[in-house]
Scaffold this motif. Structure first.
Motif, PDB file in Angstrom:
ATOM      1  N   PRO A   1      62.046   3.510 -79.370  1.00 47.68           N
ATOM      2  CA  PRO A   1      61.513   2.242 -79.868  1.00 47.68           C
ATOM      3  C   PRO A   1      61.307   1.150 -78.824  1.00 47.68           C
ATOM      4  CG  PRO A   1      63.873   2.340 -80.230  1.00 47.68           C
ATOM      5  CD  PRO A   1      63.483   3.659 -79.603  1.00 47.68           C
ATOM      6  N   ASN A   2      61.867   1.325 -77.625  1.00 45.93           N
ATOM      7  CA  ASN A   2      61.829   0.230 -76.650  1.00 45.93           C
ATOM      8  C   ASN A   2      60.412  -0.114 -76.237  1.00 45.93           C
ATOM      9  OD1 ASN A   2      64.565   0.135 -76.775  1.00 45.93           O
ATOM     10  ND2 ASN A   2      64.914   1.214 -74.842  1.00 45.93           N
ATOM     11  N   GLY A   3      60.091  -1.429 -76.286  1.00 50.66           N
ATOM     12  CA  GLY A   3      58.767  -1.894 -75.892  1.00 50.66           C
ATOM     13  C   GLY A   3      57.783  -1.992 -77.047  1.00 50.66           C
ATOM     14  N   TYR A   4      58.247  -1.671 -78.236  1.00 49.65           N
ATOM     15  CA  TYR A   4      57.377  -1.672 -79.418  1.00 49.65           C
ATOM     16  C   TYR A   4      57.986  -2.499 -80.549  1.00 49.65           C
ATOM     17  CZ  TYR A   4      55.692   2.582 -77.096  1.00 49.65           C
ATOM     18  OH  TYR A   4      55.217   3.487 -76.182  1.00 49.65           O
TER      19      TYR A   4
ATOM     20  N   THR B   1      45.502   3.811 -72.685  1.00 49.11           N
ATOM     21  CA  THR B   1      45.745   3.867 -71.247  1.00 49.11           C
ATOM     22  C   THR B   1      46.144   2.478 -70.776  1.00 49.11           C
ATOM     23  OG1 THR B   1      44.112   5.616 -70.960  1.00 49.11           O
ATOM     24  CG2 THR B   1      44.763   4.389 -68.989  1.00 49.11           C
ATOM     25  N   VAL B   2      47.256   2.403 -70.061  1.00 48.80           N
ATOM     26  CA  VAL B   2      47.708   1.130 -69.499  1.00 48.80           C
ATOM     27  C   VAL B   2      47.625   1.223 -67.975  1.00 48.80           C
ATOM     28  CG1 VAL B   2      49.550  -0.581 -69.378  1.00 48.80           C
ATOM     29  CG2 VAL B   2      49.276   0.809 -71.440  1.00 48.80           C
TER      30      VAL B   2
ATOM     31  N   LYS C   1      45.531  -3.670 -69.420  1.00 48.02           N
ATOM     32  CA  LYS C   1      46.161  -3.919 -68.128  1.00 48.02           C
ATOM     33  C   LYS C   1      47.647  -4.178 -68.371  1.00 48.02           C
ATOM     34  CE  LYS C   1      42.042  -5.858 -65.990  1.00 48.02           C
ATOM     35  NZ  LYS C   1      41.426  -7.067 -65.385  1.00 48.02           N
ATOM     36  N   THR C   2      48.448  -3.880 -67.380  1.00 46.97           N
ATOM     37  CA  THR C   2      49.880  -4.136 -67.489  1.00 46.97           C
ATOM     38  C   THR C   2      50.132  -5.580 -67.902  1.00 46.97           C
ATOM     39  OG1 THR C   2      50.424  -2.464 -65.829  1.00 46.97           O
ATOM     40  CG2 THR C   2      52.048  -4.176 -66.211  1.00 46.97           C
ATOM     41  N   GLY C   3      50.999  -5.750 -68.916  1.00 44.20           N
ATOM     42  CA  GLY C   3      51.337  -7.086 -69.390  1.00 44.20           C
ATOM     43  C   GLY C   3      50.536  -7.562 -70.585  1.00 44.20           C
ATOM     44  N   GLN C   4      49.412  -6.916 -70.847  1.00 43.23           N
ATOM     45  CA  GLN C   4      48.620  -7.310 -72.008  1.00 43.23           C
ATOM     46  C   GLN C   4      49.293  -6.830 -73.286  1.00 43.23           C
ATOM     47  OE1 GLN C   4      44.659  -5.682 -70.969  1.00 43.23           O
ATOM     48  NE2 GLN C   4      43.944  -7.806 -70.838  1.00 43.23           N
ATOM     49  N   SER C   5      48.914  -7.441 -74.392  1.00 42.99           N
ATOM     50  CA  SER C   5      49.468  -7.039 -75.685  1.00 42.99           C
ATOM     51  C   SER C   5      48.355  -6.497 -76.569  1.00 42.99           C
ATOM     52  CB  SER C   5      50.139  -8.230 -76.368  1.00 42.99           C
ATOM     53  OG  SER C   5      49.186  -9.243 -76.630  1.00 42.99           O
TER      54      SER C   5
ATOM     55  N   SER D   1      54.016  -6.360 -74.346  1.00 45.06           N
ATOM     56  CA  SER D   1      53.709  -6.459 -72.920  1.00 45.06           C
ATOM     57  C   SER D   1      53.578  -5.035 -72.393  1.00 45.06           C
ATOM     58  CB  SER D   1      54.822  -7.213 -72.189  1.00 45.06           C
ATOM     59  OG  SER D   1      54.548  -7.280 -70.802  1.00 45.06           O
ATOM     60  N   ALA D   2      52.345  -4.542 -72.403  1.00 46.31           N
ATOM     61  CA  ALA D   2      52.126  -3.125 -72.121  1.00 46.31           C
ATOM     62  C   ALA D   2      52.545  -2.746 -70.697  1.00 46.31           C
ATOM     63  CB  ALA D   2      50.661  -2.776 -72.341  1.00 46.31           C
ATOM     64  N   ALA D   3      53.075  -1.530 -70.581  1.00 43.42           N
ATOM     65  CA  ALA D   3      53.484  -0.973 -69.294  1.00 43.42           C
ATOM     66  C   ALA D   3      52.816   0.383 -69.105  1.00 43.42           C
ATOM     67  CB  ALA D   3      55.006  -0.808 -69.259  1.00 43.42           C
ATOM     68  N   PRO D   4      52.596   0.799 -67.857  1.00 43.60           N
ATOM     69  CA  PRO D   4      51.965   2.114 -67.623  1.00 43.60           C
ATOM     70  C   PRO D   4      52.703   3.263 -68.322  1.00 43.60           C
ATOM     71  CG  PRO D   4      51.967   0.845 -65.606  1.00 43.60           C
ATOM     72  CD  PRO D   4      52.774   0.042 -66.608  1.00 43.60           C
ATOM     73  N   SER D   5      54.017   3.135 -68.516  1.00 43.83           N
ATOM     74  CA  SER D   5      54.784   4.191 -69.191  1.00 43.83           C
ATOM     75  C   SER D   5      54.403   4.333 -70.672  1.00 43.83           C
ATOM     76  CB  SER D   5      56.286   3.906 -69.078  1.00 43.83           C
ATOM     77  OG  SER D   5      56.597   2.659 -69.692  1.00 43.83           O
ATOM     78  N   GLN D   6      53.665   3.372 -71.181  1.00 42.59           N
ATOM     79  CA  GLN D   6      53.222   3.433 -72.572  1.00 42.59           C
ATOM     80  C   GLN D   6      51.852   4.080 -72.716  1.00 42.59           C
ATOM     81  OE1 GLN D   6      54.043  -0.844 -73.350  1.00 42.59           O
ATOM     82  NE2 GLN D   6      55.465  -0.133 -74.930  1.00 42.59           N
ATOM     83  N   THR D   7      51.294   4.539 -71.619  1.00 43.58           N
ATOM     84  CA  THR D   7      50.078   5.355 -71.686  1.00 43.58           C
ATOM     85  C   THR D   7      50.400   6.623 -72.463  1.00 43.58           C
ATOM     86  OG1 THR D   7      49.159   4.513 -69.630  1.00 43.58           O
ATOM     87  CG2 THR D   7      48.444   6.708 -70.337  1.00 43.58           C
TER      88      THR D   7
END
Lengths: 114, 114
Positions: free
Chosen positions: B61-64, B112-113, B14-18, B80-86
């Motif tokens: 690299p952003n978000g990782y 899948t986020v 889910k969005t925000g999970q790590s 903090s996972a975002a849908p764009s990281q699907t």
């Protein structure tokens, strides 16, 4: 920044047809060139690579590629495709002296019909 | 030789999970890499580690964050996972950081986020 262009996004061929997939890169320096294949549900595998010497390189499963420096191209060829060649094909490049960071093209989805 | 292994194979967040994606190689390679694969965009380098104890940013690299735990293992963390990281995430390794060194890829993690 370097980039890699694969102009054919989807190719459909009949078995025994000849294949040529285009790959062009934009970088003026010395490069190393790769073709990777991704069969359905599998990870990427190296088909062939060029880093120096004979510009015509042969890879696995009857594939070959020709490096034409003046055209910044590294096209993949196979004289007669088989149904089992159905896969996605990626061209990639690294810069000599620039570390081993691969820059990939967007891929070509090849479907071979019986 | 298992080559390059990745865990998990699939993950839904889910969005925000790590979460942390794990990668290990048994080929005694010095260099390791993390890529993401998105439809129509090929593979893009997120982070790489030229040798044990070093890491560096790639193209996206952003978000990782990454950790080169030892010579065998290279993990990728989404804080903090975002849908764009699907995406599908691939780990790779190579003998060294020279540009002609072949990279060997793992089987991938499909994330899948929501």
């Amino acid at each position: 920044a370097q980039s890699v262009s694969q102009h054919n996004h989807h190719v459909i061929l009949s078995e025994a047809a000849s294949l040529e997939l285009g790959c062009n890169y934009s970088y003026g320096g010395t490069v190393n060139l790769f073709w990777y294949v991704q069969y359905p549900g599998q990870h990427l595998q190296l088909l062939l690579k060029y880093f120096s010497g004979d510009p015509l390189v042969k890879g696995i499963k009857g594939f070959e590629a020709e490096f034409i420096k003046s055209k910044f191209s590294f096209n993949l060829r196979k004289p007669s495709v088989q149904w089992s060649d159905t896969a996605e094909y990626f061209c990639a490049v690294t810069k000599t002296g620039g570390g081993n960071k691969l820059t990939f093209g967007t891929g070509t989805q090849l479907k071979v019909e019986l | 030789n298992a080559g390059v292994t990745q865990t998990p194979k699939f993950q839904v967040l889910k969005t925000g999970q790590s979460m942390t994606l794990q990668c290990a190689q048994d080929m005694n390679h010095n260099s390791m890499y993390w890529y993401r694969q998105d439809p129509g965009m090929g593979l893009r380098l997120i982070y790489y580690s030229a040798s044990e104890g070093t890491t560096d940013k790639g193209e996206v690299p952003n978000g990782y964050n990454v950790s080169r735990l030892n010579k065998r293992e290279f993990s990728l963390r989404l804080e903090s996972a975002a849908p764009s990281q699907t995406s599908v995430y691939f780990c790779a390794s190579s003998e060294d950081r020279l540009g002609a060194s072949t990279q060997y890829f793992g089987p991938g993690t499909r994330l899948t986020v929501l």
